[in-house]
Motif scaffolding. Structure first.
Motif, PDB file in Angstrom:
ATOM      1  N   SER A 347      52.190  43.503  44.246  1.00 12.53           N
ATOM      2  CA  SER A 347      53.206  43.984  43.439  1.00 12.53           C
ATOM      3  C   SER A 347      53.111  45.422  43.024  1.00 12.53           C
ATOM      4  O   SER A 347      51.579  45.804  43.199  1.00 12.53           O
ATOM      5  CB  SER A 347      53.686  43.073  42.537  1.00 12.53           C
ATOM      6  OG  SER A 347      53.004  43.077  41.410  1.00 12.53           O
ATOM      7  N   THR A 348      53.799  46.147  42.456  1.00 10.97           N
ATOM      8  CA  THR A 348      53.292  47.186  41.672  1.00 10.97           C
ATOM      9  C   THR A 348      52.716  46.941  40.408  1.00 10.97           C
ATOM     10  O   THR A 348      52.410  47.896  39.615  1.00 10.97           O
ATOM     11  CB  THR A 348      54.499  48.332  41.599  1.00 10.97           C
ATOM     12  OG1 THR A 348      55.537  47.868  40.813  1.00 10.97           O
ATOM     13  CG2 THR A 348      55.173  48.630  42.864  1.00 10.97           C
ATOM     14  N   GLY A 349      53.038  45.691  40.004  1.00 10.20           N
ATOM     15  CA  GLY A 349      52.354  45.471  38.534  1.00 10.20           C
ATOM     16  C   GLY A 349      50.702  45.330  38.667  1.00 10.20           C
ATOM     17  O   GLY A 349      50.070  45.181  39.581  1.00 10.20           O
ATOM     18  N   GLY A 350      50.560  45.286  37.212  1.00 11.84           N
ATOM     19  CA  GLY A 350      49.118  45.254  37.125  1.00 11.84           C
ATOM     20  C   GLY A 350      48.542  43.818  36.363  1.00 11.84           C
ATOM     21  O   GLY A 350      49.305  42.857  36.741  1.00 11.84           O
ATOM     22  N   GLY A 351      47.550  43.930  35.501  1.00 12.61           N
ATOM     23  CA  GLY A 351      47.003  42.613  35.183  1.00 12.61           C
ATOM     24  C   GLY A 351      46.089  41.912  35.970  1.00 12.61           C
ATOM     25  O   GLY A 351      45.692  42.554  37.040  1.00 12.61           O
ATOM     26  N   PHE A 352      45.671  40.682  35.427  1.00 12.29           N
ATOM     27  CA  PHE A 352      44.630  39.979  36.386  1.00 12.29           C
ATOM     28  C   PHE A 352      45.219  39.289  37.545  1.00 12.29           C
ATOM     29  O   PHE A 352      44.752  39.045  38.488  1.00 12.29           O
ATOM     30  CB  PHE A 352      44.215  38.703  35.370  1.00 12.29           C
ATOM     31  CG  PHE A 352      43.138  37.835  36.272  1.00 12.29           C
ATOM     32  CD1 PHE A 352      41.806  38.327  35.998  1.00 12.29           C
ATOM     33  CD2 PHE A 352      43.459  36.590  36.426  1.00 12.29           C
ATOM     34  CE1 PHE A 352      40.813  37.709  36.615  1.00 12.29           C
ATOM     35  CE2 PHE A 352      42.237  36.091  37.081  1.00 12.29           C
ATOM     36  CZ  PHE A 352      41.090  36.457  36.832  1.00 12.29           C
ATOM     37  N   LYS A 353      46.657  39.248  37.710  1.00  6.76           N
ATOM     38  CA  LYS A 353      47.420  38.973  38.794  1.00  6.76           C
ATOM     39  C   LYS A 353      47.475  37.217  38.787  1.00  6.76           C
ATOM     40  O   LYS A 353      46.807  36.663  38.817  1.00  6.76           O
ATOM     41  CB  LYS A 353      47.045  39.294  40.343  1.00  6.76           C
ATOM     42  CG  LYS A 353      46.481  40.972  40.300  1.00  6.76           C
ATOM     43  CD  LYS A 353      48.364  41.629  40.475  1.00  6.76           C
ATOM     44  CE  LYS A 353      47.829  43.057  40.393  1.00  6.76           C
ATOM     45  NZ  LYS A 353      47.109  43.609  39.262  1.00  6.76           N
ATOM     46  N   CYS A 354      48.876  36.885  38.966  1.00  7.26           N
ATOM     47  CA  CYS A 354      49.332  35.431  39.292  1.00  7.26           C
ATOM     48  C   CYS A 354      48.422  34.766  40.382  1.00  7.26           C
ATOM     49  O   CYS A 354      47.966  33.832  40.057  1.00  7.26           O
ATOM     50  CB  CYS A 354      50.585  35.467  39.634  1.00  7.26           C
ATOM     51  SG  CYS A 354      51.762  35.752  38.124  1.00  7.26           S
ATOM     52  N   GLY A 355      48.278  35.452  41.406  1.00  6.48           N
ATOM     53  CA  GLY A 355      47.542  34.972  42.576  1.00  6.48           C
ATOM     54  C   GLY A 355      46.206  34.744  42.495  1.00  6.48           C
ATOM     55  O   GLY A 355      45.472  33.648  42.791  1.00  6.48           O
ATOM     56  N   ARG A 356      45.588  35.618  41.543  1.00  6.14           N
ATOM     57  CA  ARG A 356      44.153  35.430  41.037  1.00  6.14           C
ATOM     58  C   ARG A 356      43.913  34.259  40.166  1.00  6.14           C
ATOM     59  O   ARG A 356      42.885  33.523  40.163  1.00  6.14           O
ATOM     60  CB  ARG A 356      43.388  36.883  40.604  1.00  6.14           C
ATOM     61  CG  ARG A 356      42.061  36.707  40.539  1.00  6.14           C
ATOM     62  CD  ARG A 356      41.661  38.197  40.069  1.00  6.14           C
ATOM     63  NE  ARG A 356      41.465  38.903  41.262  1.00  6.14           N
ATOM     64  CZ  ARG A 356      42.339  40.210  41.372  1.00  6.14           C
ATOM     65  NH1 ARG A 356      43.028  40.406  40.621  1.00  6.14           N
ATOM     66  NH2 ARG A 356      41.771  40.855  42.512  1.00  6.14           N
ATOM     67  N   ALA A 357      44.778  34.288  39.276  1.00  7.74           N
ATOM     68  CA  ALA A 357      45.068  33.081  38.358  1.00  7.74           C
ATOM     69  C   ALA A 357      45.174  31.678  38.951  1.00  7.74           C
ATOM     70  O   ALA A 357      44.391  30.926  38.553  1.00  7.74           O
ATOM     71  CB  ALA A 357      46.076  33.287  37.166  1.00  7.74           C
ATOM     72  N   LEU A 358      45.868  31.652  40.156  1.00  8.09           N
ATOM     73  CA  LEU A 358      46.237  30.568  40.779  1.00  8.09           C
ATOM     74  C   LEU A 358      44.820  30.066  41.457  1.00  8.09           C
ATOM     75  O   LEU A 358      44.381  28.796  41.421  1.00  8.09           O
ATOM     76  CB  LEU A 358      47.100  30.686  41.735  1.00  8.09           C
ATOM     77  CG  LEU A 358      47.652  29.479  42.555  1.00  8.09           C
ATOM     78  CD1 LEU A 358      48.602  28.630  41.751  1.00  8.09           C
ATOM     79  CD2 LEU A 358      48.640  30.008  43.661  1.00  8.09           C
ATOM     80  N   LEU A 359      44.037  30.931  41.981  1.00 11.19           N
ATOM     81  CA  LEU A 359      42.820  30.681  42.606  1.00 11.19           C
ATOM     82  C   LEU A 359      41.983  30.308  41.394  1.00 11.19           C
ATOM     83  O   LEU A 359      40.974  29.197  41.843  1.00 11.19           O
ATOM     84  CB  LEU A 359      42.118  31.854  43.266  1.00 11.19           C
ATOM     85  CG  LEU A 359      42.772  32.451  44.627  1.00 11.19           C
ATOM     86  CD1 LEU A 359      42.138  33.653  45.250  1.00 11.19           C
ATOM     87  CD2 LEU A 359      42.803  31.352  45.440  1.00 11.19           C
ATOM     88  N   VAL A 360      41.730  30.891  40.297  1.00 17.50           N
ATOM     89  CA  VAL A 360      40.785  30.480  39.297  1.00 17.50           C
ATOM     90  C   VAL A 360      41.216  29.001  38.933  1.00 17.50           C
ATOM     91  O   VAL A 360      40.388  28.027  38.872  1.00 17.50           O
ATOM     92  CB  VAL A 360      40.894  31.296  37.958  1.00 17.50           C
ATOM     93  CG1 VAL A 360      40.162  30.833  37.067  1.00 17.50           C
ATOM     94  CG2 VAL A 360      40.370  32.724  38.409  1.00 17.50           C
TER      95      VAL A 360
END
Length: 484
Positions: A347-360
């Motif tokens: 997306s155009t948003g920043g942050g750690f990202k939901c996708g990366r949090a899901l993998l963690v």
């Protein structure tokens, strides 16, 4: 290291930047802001000189491009683009301090929205337009734009994928279609469509064209630079709701929109990252709305402000309709957590990202299961598909770099002597490309009180956060610059 090809590519990036400065200069000419027109003209002349030198020195470059060059090229491109892109702010006298101008344009290109300006309503319109447009250009990525409009000389030997991976947010980047140029074109067409729709709905709310366009740049690019001192607070509830909807949409992985166009609705609804993004957003809105009971006059006003602030923080946009510094502790704690999570990958948003949090979370679950059942083979899956160990390793490495960068930046800017909450939220807000933090960098404040050194540290945070750390870190590695 293929220095010549990197130089030519940076030259092409600067040409794109120069072309996009022209509308801002024309707006200044129309508004009879002649000092600003001169500032843009001198900037364009400087860019053309740099491009000419790069093209002459790097003539005869070979089309060999590897992952290392891709990462370094992206990092250097954004830095050089910012060093020259801030010149209109500096030369026009709007920001007499070059470091302030650099901080402001980095904040624009990285879609952070952190500003050093105490007020914006008296700033020349040409500067306001360029400041807001920097969000739109940086939202999808200037390199993605270049890939969309250029064939890159025929056979690219896969280097366009290295560039897209380096600039695009998220744990993994793939092609929507076999051809890389077509993938970039699809992404930008979706981006342009969302921008046009946003402008259209803002105009329906009786916002004038200039403000609608600038607001759409900040909304769709999830940037946050406004054209009014009170951000979005002074606009009607309708306009605030339109911004909420489009900020939310632009926090979704753009591949979901492509799947919707292909009518693959089941694949979209089954997307685990999308469900996490929607679930966290809706859950946070409900919790804050309940926590704010009695804080505003009506339930609808409470829900509107809660929805806007949750979406603007989670998508890392940074607009504001109210001073959330006055909210109860629980509501502010939820917003702080949303700063860390961020929007969806792609997306155009920043942050750690939901996708990366899901993998963690899934990796953590697998580790616990391995302790209980050490002989059992555990595979991490997302959307039913197994995730490569390399992706999981990269995610863990990113998490480690993310934590270390935030700690180091927090320690560095603490030299200025401001409170822990101010400094920590400033680092969170800049590294996650959000903009406003808490206390002295809250929604009604700015970053002007920081020293030049701290502003450069925070500018580094913004660049590292937007480019997912590694394209910036690799520039400081000696092995990067060694010849093959």
């Amino acid at each position: 290291m293929n220095y010549k090809m990197m130089g030519r590519f940076i030259g092409k990036i600067l040409i794109v930047e120069a072309v996009f400065m022209v509308p801002a200069m024309l707006i200044s000419l129309w508004e009879r802001e002649f000092a600003v027109v001169r500032a843009f003209m001198w900037t364009l002349a400087a860019i053309l000189v740099v491009v000419g030198l790069l093209m002459w020195v790097c003539r005869g470059s070979k089309n060999k491009f590897y992952a290392k060059e891709g990462l370094a090229c992206v990092g250097l491109s954004w830095i050089v683009m910012s060093l020259l892109g801030c010149l209109p702010f500096f030369l026009s006298g709007v920001m007499p301090n070059y470091v302030d101008a650099f901080f402001e344009i980095v904040s624009g290109f990285t879609t952070t929205g952190a500003s050093i300006l105490p007020e914006v309503e008296n700033i020349p319109k040409g500067i306001l337009y360029w400041r807001s447009f920097s969000h739109w250009l940086g939202g999808m990525g200037v390199l993605v734009f270049l890939l969309a409009i250029s064939s890159m000389g025929g056979n690219d030997n896969g280097y366009t994928m290295h560039l897209l991976r380096a600039e695009s947010p998220g744990p993994n980047v793939g092609k929507l279609v076999p051809k890389m140029r077509k993938t970039a074109s699809i992404l930008y067409l979706i981006y342009i469509l969302l921008t046009v729709l946003d402008v259209f709905f803002l105009l329906l709310g009786e916002m004038n064209l200039f403000e609608a366009v600038c607001t759409a740049f900040g909304t769709v690019g999830t940037g946050g630079f406004g054209v009014r001192n009170d951000s979005i607070a002074g606009y009607s509830p309708y306009i605030q709701n339109v911004c909420t909807v489009f900020m939310f949409l632009c926090g979704v992985n753009f591949s979901c929109f492509y799947l919707l166009l292909l009518r693959q609705f089941k694949n979209v609804f089954r997307d685990e990252e999308l469900r996490l993004y929607v679930g966290v957003t809706v859950g946070s809105i409900l919790l804050i709305t309940l926590n704010l009971k009695g804080f505003y006059d009506t339930f609808s006003e409470t829900l509107r402000h809660a929805s806007f602030q949750v979406v603007t923080i989670m998508t890392t946009t940074g607009f504001a309709t109210t001073d959330y510094e006055l909210w109860p502790g629980l509501s502010k704690a939820i917003l702080l957590c949303l700063m860390l999570i961020g929007a969806s990958a792609g997306s155009t948003g920043g942050g750690f990202k939901c996708g990366r949090a899901l993998l963690v979370f899934k990796s953590l679950h697998r580790s616990v299961q391995k302790i209980v059942h050490p002989q059992k083979v555990q595979v991490v899956r997302v959307n039913g598909q197994p995730i490569e160990e390399k992706v999981l390793q990269n995610t863990n490495a990113y998490l480690a770099a993310y934590v270390l960068a935030i700690i180091l930046s927090f320690l560095l800017i603490s030299v200025d002597g401001f409170s822990i909450t101010t400094n920590l939220s400033a680092v969170f807000a800049c590294f996650n490309n959000i903009g406003p933090g808490f206390e002295m960098v809250g929604p009604t404040c700015n970053y002007a009180m920081y020293s030049n050194f701290s502003k450069l540290v925070l500018a580094w945070d913004m660049l590292a956060g937007r480019l997912e750390i590694f394209p910036i870190l690799i520039l400081f590695s000696r092995t990067t610059w060694k010849h093959r």
